[in-house]
Design an enzyme around this catalytic site. Structure first.
Site, PDB file in Angstrom:
ATOM      1  N   GLU A  59      41.477  58.111  60.055  1.00  0.00           N
ATOM      2  CA  GLU A  59      43.138  57.078  59.951  1.00  0.00           C
ATOM      3  C   GLU A  59      44.266  58.132  59.598  1.00  0.00           C
ATOM      4  O   GLU A  59      45.026  57.925  59.761  1.00  0.00           O
ATOM      5  CB  GLU A  59      43.162  56.177  58.655  1.00  0.00           C
ATOM      6  CG  GLU A  59      42.332  55.490  59.096  1.00  0.00           C
ATOM      7  CD  GLU A  59      40.899  54.948  59.197  1.00  0.00           C
ATOM      8  OE1 GLU A  59      40.659  56.425  58.553  1.00  0.00           O
ATOM      9  OE2 GLU A  59      39.729  54.450  59.450  1.00  0.00           O
ATOM     10  N   HIS A 128      38.684  45.147  52.067  1.00  0.00           N
ATOM     11  CA  HIS A 128      38.684  44.437  53.265  1.00  0.00           C
ATOM     12  C   HIS A 128      39.896  43.013  52.669  1.00  0.00           C
ATOM     13  O   HIS A 128      40.483  42.244  54.197  1.00  0.00           O
ATOM     14  CB  HIS A 128      38.090  43.744  54.621  1.00  0.00           C
ATOM     15  CG  HIS A 128      37.260  44.393  54.905  1.00  0.00           C
ATOM     16  ND1 HIS A 128      36.354  45.396  54.728  1.00  0.00           N
ATOM     17  CD2 HIS A 128      36.477  44.459  56.366  1.00  0.00           C
ATOM     18  CE1 HIS A 128      35.865  46.287  55.465  1.00  0.00           C
ATOM     19  NE2 HIS A 128      36.141  46.128  56.125  1.00  0.00           N
TER      20      HIS A 128
END
Lengths: 324, 389
Positions: A59, A128
């Site tokens: 990321e 998540h």
């Protein structure tokens, strides 16, 4: 045409890619797979792998290289696969992306969009279902916006790509597959940094954004059956904050409630409560109330439907507010 | 009982040592691993190294006088920086750390602009597009990913491997030995390799990341790491300006032609403390510094230039050349001193401006509030909060 939010985002991104050759999409699994939520489905096939880029898994690499691309004149749209995966990129977002315009005295423009599916309610495993919006809203130099319906998704993603500031674009993943009417060119969309009153009311103002907006509307419907008129504001933009729309409403209703999935303490509701009490102190009939997640890590999915704020808790808070 | 670990390979040196052309004694000899660069202006190289050293010395003095809050000295690294910078084409892009004053000098930046960040008069200091020299990056390793992204842009702009020397472009990104431990640096290596990007990673291994010696960072030599990512790594004597120039030139040429990334390790030494706020005597022996001082990058080139037959077989360089450098050094010093003191205290509004492309309403409100507060004279300039009113 009634389409899902995923399809609306897909259409918006396709239009952005078609309109400007400098627009690029980049992220993990966004090309061949079309993204784990299929938001970028078919776009690599249409625009090629140089413009819709399957990146290595990293990321910081995604956001850091997006900065480099922007320095070279590109307008990258990054996808972070899930909310809980954005943290490895935080140095690049907070210390680099957000600051370079300021550091350079306005010479550097970094039109980078970072799309993040966020929030819970889909029965997922940990990391998540998180709501990281405040980390970014607290950072000068970033814009933070979130859509709550397909039309806004279609309009706001294009506005975000067109914007010359870095934009954190939060997508409420539990509403990805909710359908709604989306029209194209004919309408002039509301600027993406403006809030919108979704339902007019006179007794209280209920402020929500992203994943909580449908619950807020449902609560207002239920309240109406009991003769209570609740105004619902979809904030849409957390930074900058459209305080005018909020003030105007609370000034009339005298009561304000804020709903978000993120934890209570130091959450966005705290900022709203502070602003409202400061600006509308003499017009408030009740304290500003917050309906939020708790100050815990996001729970295992078997507990999430109770943990998440929903219609019932909003109605309880409304009762509380009206009891003053 | 834990098994005894094998002694790590000495920080910088592969089996056959870093590539070196110019020895500390000033002797110039070929090295079979790399071609000695042809047509190099040794006089210009030495002059720039000397001026860069003076720039550094002057900035340290300005810090001592209270004119700068901090200064990260490059002393000992002049050859690495000037050598690498001499390999750049005009169109190449540079991403520095915060110690690349020598590269900035060679790129043609006004050296006064380097002082603003350390004087507290700006957070930047120069237009990174003008000389293709990025803003200093203080967070270790972060700039390596910006270099990667810029390289991705070059590929998409079709200015890599076109065969046109005036168009083909590469990126030169600087990092230190400490940065090798950052995840972002390793991501940058990986991305550059996987996409075969025109990025040259120039690592000045100055042996110390503040107080941490290289042995804290790694068990393998710097250059060896590149192999694991799948691109060439080369180790050069970082105090030999010719070796640094030759290695960087070769790597940049390969990058521009589409041959992908290279990691260059310039083995050098940070003669001074990490910054003017650091005390190196707390963690390293002075004998080590003395040892490296004897390998000084300027001295060896001076010895070479003054030796008979030193330059172009015309005999040693004369006094006039060095006197000219001394004159230029004086001018530079005066320019830095005057320029530093003349750096404007920024207007208070500048803290608010350029945070966004257009100032949001809330920020306008805060700026107005702040301006009003300052205009009220309630807190005189320089007066501390809480002081007697």
């Amino acid at each position: 045409m009634s389409i899902s939010m995923v399809k609306a985002l897909n259409n918006g991104l396709r239009k952005a890619l078609a309109d400007d050759p400098k627009v690029l999409l980049m992220g993990e699994d966004i090309g061949r797979l079309g993204g784990v939520f299929r938001v970028t489905d078919g776009l690599q096939k249409e625009f090629g792998s140089l413009r819709v880029i399957d990146t290595p898994l990293g990321e910081a690499g995604i956001v850091g290289s997006a900065i480099g691309l922007a320095l070279r004149g590109y307008r990258p749209v990054c996808e972070i696969q899930f909310d809980g995966f954005v943290y490895p990129a935080v140095n690049q977002i907070i210390s680099q992306l957000a600051k370079l315009r300021h550091r350079s005295g306005g010479v550097i423009t970094l039109p980078v969009v970072i799309r993040i599916p966020f929030g819970g309610g889909i029965g997922s495993i940990e990391h998540h279902s998180e709501s990281p919006e405040v980390y970014f809203a607290h950072t000068a130099g970033l814009k933070v916006v979130t859509c709550s319906n397909p039309q806004d998704a279609y309009d706001m993603i294009r506005q975000a790509v067109d914007d010359d500031d870095p934009v954190i674009f939060l997508e409420p993943k539990r509403h990805y597959w909710t359908k709604g009417e989306v029209t194209d060119e004919t309408s002039t969309p509301t600027p993406f940094d403006r809030a919108r009153v979704l339902r007019a009311g006179t007794d209280a103002t209920l402020i929500a954004y992203g994943p909580m907006v449908p619950a807020a509307l449902e609560a207002a419907d239920a309240a109406a059956e009991e003769g209570r008129s609740v105004e619902v504001i979809d904030l849409r933009s957390l930074s900058p904050l459209d305080l005018d729309t909020v003030r105007e409403s609370v000034h009339r209703t005298g009561r304000a409630l804020v709903a978000h999935e993120a934890s209570l303490s130091h959450g966005f509701g705290a900022e709203l409560a502070a602003r409202i009490q400061q600006e509308e102190f003499h017009f408030l009939e009740a304290p500003v109330l917050r309906i939020t997640g708790y100050d815990t890590p996001y729970p295992p999915s078997r507990l999430e439907s109770d943990w998440l704020p929903g219609v019932d808790r909003i109605l309880d808070a409304l009762d509380h507010s009206l009891s003053y | 009982m834990p098994r005894k670990q094998a002694k790590p390979t000495a920080g910088a040196e592969p089996a056959d040592g870093p590539i070196q052309f110019l020895s500390p004694d000033g002797l110039l000899e070929p090295d079979s691993r790399l071609e000695l660069p042809p047509a190099v202006d040794l006089l210009a190289l030495y002059r720039d190294m000397a001026l860069v050293r003076r720039l550094d010395t002057e900035a340290i003095a300005l810090q001592r006088q209270g004119e700068l809050g901090l200064w990260p000295s490059l002393r000992g690294q002049e050859a690495a920086q000037v050598g690498a910078a001499y390999a750049l084409a005009e169109q190449d892009m540079v991403f520095p750390t915060y110690r690349e004053h020598g590269v900035a000098w060679c790129r043609g930046l006004d050296p006064v602009s380097l002082l603003g960040l350390f004087r507290g008069s700006t957070l930047g200091g120069w237009n990174p597009y003008e000389r293709r020299f990025g803003l200093y990056t203080l967070v270790i390793g972060a700039q390596t990913l910006h270099a990667v992204g810029y390289g991705m842009g070059l590929v998409r702009d079709d200015v890599v491997g076109s065969g046109d020397d005036t168009r083909d472009t590469a990126v030169l990104v600087f990092l230190g030995d400490g940065a090798l431990s950052e995840g972002e640096t390793n991501e940058a290596f990986l991305w550059a390799a996987a996409q075969n990007l025109p990025v040259v990673f120039f690592c000045q291994n100055n042996q110390w990341a503040i107080s941490a010696p290289y042995s804290v960072q790694s068990r393998v030599p710097v250059a060896q790491r590149a192999a694991g990512f799948g691109f060439p790594g080369v180790s050069v004597d970082g105090n030999d300006v010719l070796a640094c120039l030759a290695a960087t030139r070769e790597a940049l040429t390969r990058a521009r032609s589409g041959g992908g990334p290279t990691l260059i390790e310039a083995v050098t030494y940070r003669i001074n403390a990490h910054t003017t706020a650091d005390d190196a005597t707390r963690y390293r022996p002075s004998a080590e510094t003395d040892e490296w001082a004897a390998k000084d990058p300027l001295e060896r080139l001076r010895l070479h230039l003054t030796a008979s037959g030193g330059v172009g077989d015309t005999g040693g360089v004369g006094e006039e050349y060095f006197a000219d450098i001394e004159r230029r050094e004086q001018e530079l010093a005066e320019h830095l001193r005057a320029g530093c003191r003349a750096l404007p205290v920024p207007d208070h509004a500048s803290s608010f401006e350029n945070t966004y492309a257009d100032m949001p309403a809330e920020l306008k409100r805060q700026l107005a509030e702040h301006s009003e507060f300052l205009a009220s004279g309630f807190l005189a300039a320089g007066q501390e909060i809480g002081a007697t009113r």
